[in-house]
Scaffold this motif. Structure first.
Motif, PDB file in Angstrom:
ATOM      1  N   ASN A 124       0.699  -1.278   0.370  1.00  9.77           N
ATOM      2  CA  ASN A 124      -0.046   0.106  -0.230  1.00  9.77           C
ATOM      3  C   ASN A 124       1.292   1.091   0.034  1.00  9.77           C
ATOM      4  N   LYS A 125       1.916   1.452   0.436  1.00  5.79           N
ATOM      5  CA  LYS A 125       3.255   2.318   0.767  1.00  5.79           C
ATOM      6  C   LYS A 125       3.867   2.671  -0.764  1.00  5.79           C
ATOM      7  N   LEU A 126       4.099   1.389  -1.331  1.00  4.09           N
ATOM      8  CA  LEU A 126       4.420   1.893  -2.371  1.00  4.09           C
ATOM      9  C   LEU A 126       3.586   2.559  -4.022  1.00  4.09           C
ATOM     10  N   GLU A 127       1.962   1.750  -3.231  1.00  5.38           N
ATOM     11  CA  GLU A 127       1.489   2.148  -4.113  1.00  5.38           C
ATOM     12  C   GLU A 127       1.349   3.656  -4.341  1.00  5.38           C
ATOM     13  N   ASP A 128       0.763   3.961  -2.712  1.00  4.48           N
ATOM     14  CA  ASP A 128       0.705   5.417  -2.826  1.00  4.48           C
ATOM     15  C   ASP A 128       2.105   6.396  -2.929  1.00  4.48           C
ATOM     16  N   SER A 129       3.423   5.839  -2.539  1.00  3.05           N
ATOM     17  CA  SER A 129       4.133   6.920  -3.233  1.00  3.05           C
ATOM     18  C   SER A 129       4.623   6.708  -4.631  1.00  3.05           C
ATOM     19  N   GLN A 130       4.116   5.411  -5.319  1.00  2.00           N
ATOM     20  CA  GLN A 130       4.749   5.361  -6.448  1.00  2.00           C
ATOM     21  C   GLN A 130       3.190   5.555  -7.705  1.00  2.00           C
ATOM     22  N   PRO A 131       2.677   5.959  -7.806  1.00  2.00           N
ATOM     23  CA  PRO A 131       1.661   5.804  -8.431  1.00  2.00           C
ATOM     24  C   PRO A 131       1.620   5.366 -10.170  1.00  2.00           C
ATOM     25  N   THR A 132       3.142   6.404 -10.505  1.00  2.00           N
ATOM     26  CA  THR A 132       3.374   5.654 -11.747  1.00  2.00           C
ATOM     27  C   THR A 132       3.963   4.559 -12.068  1.00  2.00           C
ATOM     28  N   HIS A 133       4.410   3.587 -11.265  1.00  2.00           N
ATOM     29  CA  HIS A 133       5.112   2.287 -11.258  1.00  2.00           C
ATOM     30  C   HIS A 133       4.386   1.485 -10.702  1.00  2.00           C
ATOM     31  N   LEU A 134       4.220   0.174 -11.645  1.00  2.00           N
ATOM     32  CA  LEU A 134       3.494  -1.277 -11.489  1.00  2.00           C
ATOM     33  C   LEU A 134       3.745  -1.935 -10.257  1.00  2.00           C
ATOM     34  N   ILE A 135       2.784  -2.167  -9.103  1.00  2.00           N
ATOM     35  CA  ILE A 135       3.724  -2.243  -8.393  1.00  2.00           C
ATOM     36  C   ILE A 135       3.110  -4.286  -8.123  1.00  2.00           C
ATOM     37  N   PRO A 136       3.984  -4.813  -8.209  1.00  4.01           N
ATOM     38  CA  PRO A 136       3.549  -6.471  -8.124  1.00  4.01           C
ATOM     39  C   PRO A 136       3.199  -6.684  -7.205  1.00  4.01           C
ATOM     40  N   PRO A 137       2.061  -7.461  -7.622  1.00  5.71           N
ATOM     41  CA  PRO A 137       0.945  -8.491  -6.588  1.00  5.71           C
ATOM     42  C   PRO A 137       1.421  -9.564  -5.290  1.00  5.71           C
ATOM     43  N   LEU A 138       0.516  -9.209  -4.722  1.00  5.97           N
ATOM     44  CA  LEU A 138       0.786  -9.711  -3.464  1.00  5.97           C
ATOM     45  C   LEU A 138      -0.140 -10.827  -3.701  1.00  5.97           C
ATOM     46  N   PRO A 139       0.452 -12.051  -2.756  1.00  8.39           N
ATOM     47  CA  PRO A 139      -1.245 -13.634  -3.333  1.00  8.39           C
ATOM     48  C   PRO A 139      -2.529 -12.757  -1.957  1.00  8.39           C
ATOM     49  N   GLU A 140      -3.431 -14.322  -2.758  1.00  6.99           N
ATOM     50  CA  GLU A 140      -4.983 -13.193  -2.139  1.00  6.99           C
ATOM     51  C   GLU A 140      -4.874 -14.171  -0.281  1.00  6.99           C
ATOM     52  N   LYS A 141      -5.408 -13.201   0.103  1.00  7.70           N
ATOM     53  CA  LYS A 141      -5.494 -13.973   1.657  1.00  7.70           C
ATOM     54  C   LYS A 141      -6.098 -15.418   1.593  1.00  7.70           C
ATOM     55  N   PHE A 142      -6.862 -15.868   0.403  1.00  7.44           N
ATOM     56  CA  PHE A 142      -6.454 -17.701   0.804  1.00  7.44           C
ATOM     57  C   PHE A 142      -6.569 -17.729  -0.398  1.00  7.44           C
ATOM     58  N   VAL A 143      -5.268 -18.307  -0.898  1.00  6.77           N
ATOM     59  CA  VAL A 143      -4.375 -18.743  -1.993  1.00  6.77           C
ATOM     60  C   VAL A 143      -5.272 -19.350  -2.846  1.00  6.77           C
ATOM     61  N   MET A 144      -6.045 -20.499  -1.977  1.00 10.51           N
ATOM     62  CA  MET A 144      -6.417 -21.417  -2.827  1.00 10.51           C
ATOM     63  C   MET A 144      -8.039 -21.957  -2.854  1.00 10.51           C
TER      64      MET A 144
END
Length: 430
Positions: free
Chosen positions: A132-152
């Protein structure tokens, strides 16, 4: 994942957008040609039904295909000065909650770090805070995704060993992608995440960048007239890619389900021959051989299903989430461009034509140009990562299937001598 009960975790040079074909399309081979573009002189003149050439050269073993591919990718890599790994998951139980933490180890030669090595423990919500911090401070860049809360789907025990290991791999990949990024890896929040023993998420560790503030507070009242052709092609590509990955994911899940059901039948099928052998002395040896073959095939199928669940599906889902992240960046870019067009139009209709262009319009233009440059750079980087990831994924899938059929073939071939010996003994008796 295995069909049994889950184990519990113990405590304590890119092409232009116009030239890119849609992913996994029938017009292009899934595996791209070698970097040097050359052909194998020993390759026979063979081709698949879709026209793709067939490489008939046989490696020393099936796994050498994957090793050779990984070596080629390593040679294409950039010089790195920041290495991050996620390992050693531990379960923590308190009166208020139960959660998992992971060890984040860092080795670096960068001067902005006080020490060359760090080791801290982080839980999932800490990774979520970082993103979230990367997304807020670097809005022009593609932020890699995190795994979902429940992956499967269907996973109930989020503390099972299989689930925790799947998440650990995804978190490790997330940090490695950030660490390899030429801009995100220098973000202050990322540095603190890697080095601080106690991560204070409430106060925040730095103000948002000027670029982040300007983009964050853009109002939604502006509407983009026409998205530029280059970025429109990106959006179309992502739509098709999402559809194809979603289809593959659904079919792969059905295959895993059917393999699991087939595995249950095989486990009931083999013991029948063992029971039969105990009451049929003349056929005891071949019947026991059949039971052993079925047991070996069960083990091979279980490994294949587990590899597909733990290695194949997570990559598909990561890229589905990656696509959503890329679409969000495209929307932010469109919003900034729409604001610029609206302000520029307002200037064009004013009465005093001699007055210089207002500063806020020039700043808005700078934001658009910044967004365009950053988005193009991240798009090229993402395409390169995707190419390497899917080459490795598909080669690994081929390797695992080859091993599976080789094990089954060896199991059934071992039964032939037993049947032949039985037949020869019968002839001699007669």
């Amino acid at each position: 994942m295995s069909a049994g009960t889950p184990k519990s975790l113990p405590s304590s040079g890119q092409k232009s957008i116009q030239e890119m074909c849609h992913p996994l399309s029938a017009e292009e081979p899934v595996l791209p040609p070698s970097p040097d573009g050359g052909s194998n002189a020993n390759t026979k003149d063979l081709s698949l039904p879709n026209g793709n050439a067939v490489d008939t050269s046989s490696p020393a073993s099936s796994s050498s295909l994957l090793n050779r591919l990984q070596l080629d990718d390593d040679l294409d890599g950039e010089t790195r000065d920041l290495f991050v790994t996620v390992d050693d998951p531990k379960k923590h139980v308190s009166t208020m909650e139960t959660y998992i933490t992971y060890r984040v180890s860092t080795k670096t030669t960068r001067t902005e770090f006080d020490l060359p090595e760090y080791s801290v423990r982080r839980r999932y919500q800490d990774f979520d805070w970082l993103r979230n911090k990367l997304e807020d401070s670097q809005p022009t860049h593609l932020i890699p995704p995190l795994p979902e809360k429940f992956v499967m789907k269907g996973v109930v025990d989020r503390f099972s060993e299989e689930f925790v290991e799947t998440r650990r791999k995804a978190l490790d990949k997330f940090l490695k992608r950030v660490a390899d990024h030429p801009v995100l890896s220098f973000n202050e929040h990322f540095s603190v995440f890697l080095s601080a023993k106690d991560l204070n998420k409430r106060q925040g560790l730095a103000l948002l960048s000027k670029m982040g503030e300007s983009v964050k507070y853009v109002t939604g009242g502006y509407k983009l007239r026409v998205r530029p052709v280059e970025f429109a092609a990106m959006g179309d590509y992502l739509d098709v890619f999402t559809q194809k990955l979603g289809t593959i994911d659904r079919i792969a899940q059905r295959i895993i389900k059917e393999q699991s059901e087939y595995l249950v039948e095989l486990r009931e099928y083999g013991p029948v021959y063992s029971t039969w052998a105990s009451s049929e002395e003349a056929l005891q040896e071949p019947l026991d051989g059949v039971a052993g073959c079925v047991a070996n095939c069960c083990s091979a199928l279980e490994e294949l299903t587990e590899d597909m669940s733990e290695d194949f599906l997570p990559v598909l889902r990561e890229y589905i989430l990656y696509i959503e992240s890329m679409k969000n960046v495209l929307k932010k870019r469109d919003q900034v461009q729409a604001e610029y067009e609206a302000k520029l139009e307002a200037v064009a209709f004013r009465e005093d034509k001699k007055t210089p262009v207002p500063t806020d319009v020039e700043k808005c233009q700078d934001r658009v140009e910044c967004f365009n440059a950053d988005l193009k750079a991240d798009w090229d980087r993402w395409q390169n990562n995707k190419r390497q990831d899917f080459r490795q994924l598909l080669t690994g899938m081929a390797d695992k299937n080859i091993q599976y059929y080789e094990k089954c073939l060896a199991a059934w071939e071992s039964l032939i001598p037993l049947l032949q010996d039985k037949q020869e003994a019968k002839v001699e008796t007669n």
